[in-house]
Design an enzyme around this catalytic site. Structure first.
Site, PDB file in Angstrom:
ATOM      1  CG  HIS A  42       1.462 -30.061 -57.737  1.00  0.00           C
ATOM      2  ND1 HIS A  42       2.366 -28.756 -57.052  1.00  0.00           N
ATOM      3  CD2 HIS A  42       0.097 -29.677 -57.695  1.00  0.00           C
ATOM      4  CE1 HIS A  42       0.959 -28.182 -56.484  1.00  0.00           C
ATOM      5  NE2 HIS A  42       0.034 -28.698 -57.164  1.00  0.00           N
ATOM      6  CB  CYS A  51      -4.367 -26.851 -58.102  1.00  0.00           C
ATOM      7  SG  CYS A  51      -4.609 -27.916 -56.294  1.00  0.00           S
TER       8      CYS A  51
END
Length: 621
Positions: A543, A26
């Site tokens: 994020h 990620c």
């Protein structure tokens, strides 16, 4: 070491290529699925300078390395024959191994909104206990009766609040959930407790239970009610949904809970409580050591609220002993913080952090800043914490200390525990031993050296002119919503500050805009994370959500690409908040200054709610 060497070293330390079932990444971490986790050497991984931390979560072995993760991932995949599962398969794997994690997430998500009310009511109980000890109130008078009702009402009707919160967590109608619970504490139902002979419902024997102050039956009931509501809704004409869906829910769930879930949950709760009582009777010392030792680990993993229902159910059965034992662990954490404060010397940042954390623990019972800000930062403190907590836990269990209401473990709530002397001896021993251990053994290590360097840099900069220190840069909010401190984020990597300082936003609408004029450095393929750099060099990671990489891009739309130049306010990413939550993920969005080390400080706004382009961080050069 370069990215290639780093990738090869990581592969070696997770057990080699043959131990890796699959690998994805990620915005900040490599996510390994390992065949045998025992082969991975976490301690050696953490010693690598470029590795921020290692996390095991959701069936994955995660190595956090920050912004360069994409480059390291590419080097690993180029040099090794490793499978990259698609997001759908990875999500399926996590769901298979994450039943227990999801259960704790459900319980934690249910109780989190109730904590302020529970803590407030518990503090009133503690206050009444203090007034009674000091003979400042007549326990037979009306003043005491009113205040006692104010503190006890929440606990008596707790099933209603639990049902509302649980239904909301599961995206069901919260007020229908509350109505289901209300039916079980209604006087017409509780009157059946005094009925003579066998009680039945439609000729089915009914075990009548007192549901006041219970939580487990309604947690189970709401887990069944939520899918029932969706099932009925899909098959009900729009014209009658307003009354028909709630009617069916209440009509089915009240009897079903009374007949099945209530008795089952009560038996389970009684069994757990009896097991703890049995262990205390057999070996109070061992019981205290075990509970006090595992408690901080449960808190770090974020699953400690899953134990709260057991504690609450114990209140009406002779009092709860788990809470007092965990208090020993909590006071050990406070002692750790105080010991570090005494030892920190000229490290002003660490002294300030440890002093504030000590006070918040002693007077508010809040220990997360100690765990995430100090203990996880200096891993050497973990065994010291476990030893100190175990000492106090053994003493508390030996005195068979009990508590009869929900209170945070602080100095102000000491009167809520009985016998008080045994409790004071236990928490005092934990605090004192932790303080001594932390002061003697300190916080040396890689991160201590880094902290000292940072402190020296701050001292050097503080000697400059006031004009130089006045050079600040305001970072605007990239999305609208409620601001929360980064340390409160339910992700150890972000909350520990390993990625840098910043803030988190609970989004009110699904749009991220550019917080400044600059460029898009990275846009993750699943569009859940974006990296930016401003014209004057501030690097920011946004994020969107926690662990949302598992969605594989579903619910996200990007309006820019890597390398794009952006102006402040430009639309970057849009996302579906409700879709993310229904998929089982949190939409909480950390906004991190990833090159924090290049600045004197990064200061969070005092505003609780922010709109687009409103300042959320002040960056001091």
């Amino acid at each position: 070491m370069d990215n290639k060497q780093l990738g090869n070293r990581i592969v070696q330390l997770v057990g080699g290529e043959g131990n890796i079932n699959s690998l994805v990444h990620c915005a900040t971490r490599l996510r390994f699925k390992l065949n045998d986790r025992q082969k991975a050497d976490k301690e050696e991984l953490r010693k690598i300078a470029d590795v921020l931390t290692v996390v095991e979560k959701g069936g994955q072995f995660q190595v956090v390395i920050g912004n360069k993760v994409g480059k390291v991932y590419t080097e690993i995949m180029n040099d090794h024959n490793i499978h990259n599962e698609d997001s759908a398969n990875e999500k399926e794997t996590i769901e298979k191994v994450g039943v227990m994690a999801k259960s704790f997430e459900y319980i934690s998500g249910t109780f989190s909104p109730l904590i302020p009310a529970l803590a407030g009511a518990g503090m009133i109980k503690a206050l009444l206990a203090i007034l009674d000890i000091l003979n400042l109130i007549d326990i037979n008078g009306t003043t005491y009766a009113v205040l006692n009702a104010a503190s006890s009402g929440l606990f008596y009707f707790l099933p209603i609040f639990v049902a509302i919160s649980a239904a909301k967590k599961l995206n069901a109608n919260p007020f229908v959930g509350g109505a289901i619970a209300a039916g079980l504490v209604d006087p017409n139902f509780t009157a059946l407790l005094k009925a003579d002979g066998q009680v039945s419902f439609m000729d089915i024997p009914l075990i009548v239970t007192d549901y006041s102050s219970t939580v487990f039956p309604l947690l189970i009931a709401m887990a069944v009610y939520a899918p029932l509501e969706r099932f009925v809704k899909k098959r009900t004409p729009d014209t009658i949904q307003l009354f028909f869906i709630p009617m069916v829910g209440i009509l089915v769930m009240v009897p079903l809970t009374a007949l099945v879930f209530g008795p089952f949950a009560q038996y389970i709760s009684l069994a757990i409580g009896a097991a703890v009582t049995y262990l205390v009777a057999k070996s109070a010392i061992l019981t205290g050591v075990i509970i006090a030792s595992i408690w901080p680990i449960l808190v770090i993993l974020g699953v400690h609220w899953g134990v709260v229902p057991i504690m609450i159910d114990n209140y009406s059965r002779g009092g709860d002993i788990i809470g007092p034992i965990t208090a020993a662990s909590t006071f050990a954490q406070m002692g750790i913080a105080f010991g570090i404060f005494l030892r920190a010397g000229k490290n002003k940042e660490l002294r300030s952090l440890s002093f504030a954390a000590t006070l918040s623990g002693l007077f508010a019972g809040v220990s997360e800043p100690i765990l995430y800000g100090i203990v996880l930062r200096y891993k050497k403190l973990i065994p010291l914490l476990l030893v100190a907590g175990s000492i106090g836990g053994a003493i508390v269990a030996t005195f068979n200390v009990r508590v009869f209401g929900f209170v945070f473990n602080s100095l102000l709530t000491i009167p809520a525990y009985s016998p008080t002397l045994g409790y004071i001896l236990g928490i005092g021993a934990s605090f004192l031993s932790a303080t001594i251990l932390a002061f003697v053994f300190g916080t040396e290590g890689k991160k201590k050296v880094a902290a000292d360097k940072a402190e020296k840099a701050i001292e050097d900069k503080s000697s400059k002119t006031v004009a130089a220190l006045d050079k600040t840069y305001d970072l605007s909010a990239p999305l609208k919503g409620e601001v929360m401190p980064l340390e409160n984020v339910d992700d150890a990597v972000f909350s520990s500050g390993a990625m840098g300082k910043g803030v988190a936003i609970e989004p009110a609408e699904g749009m991220v805009s550019a917080p400044f004029d600059g460029n898009v450095v990275t846009l993750f393929p699943t569009k859940h994370a974006i990296g930016l750099i401003s014209e004057n060099g501030v690097e920011v990671l946004i994020h969107i959500g926690l662990d949302t990489v598992q969605l594989g891009g579903k619910y996200f739309d990007a309006h820019v690409e890597a390398g794009s130049a952006v102006k402040k306010g430009d639309k970057l990413v849009t996302f579906d908040i409700e879709g993310i939550k229904k998929a089982g993920y949190k939409a909480t969005t950390p906004v991190i200054v990833t090159n924090t080390a290049e600045y004197l400080d990064v200061v969070q706004t005092k505003s609780r709610f922010v709109t687009l382009e409103e300042p959320i961080l002040t960056i001091v050069k």
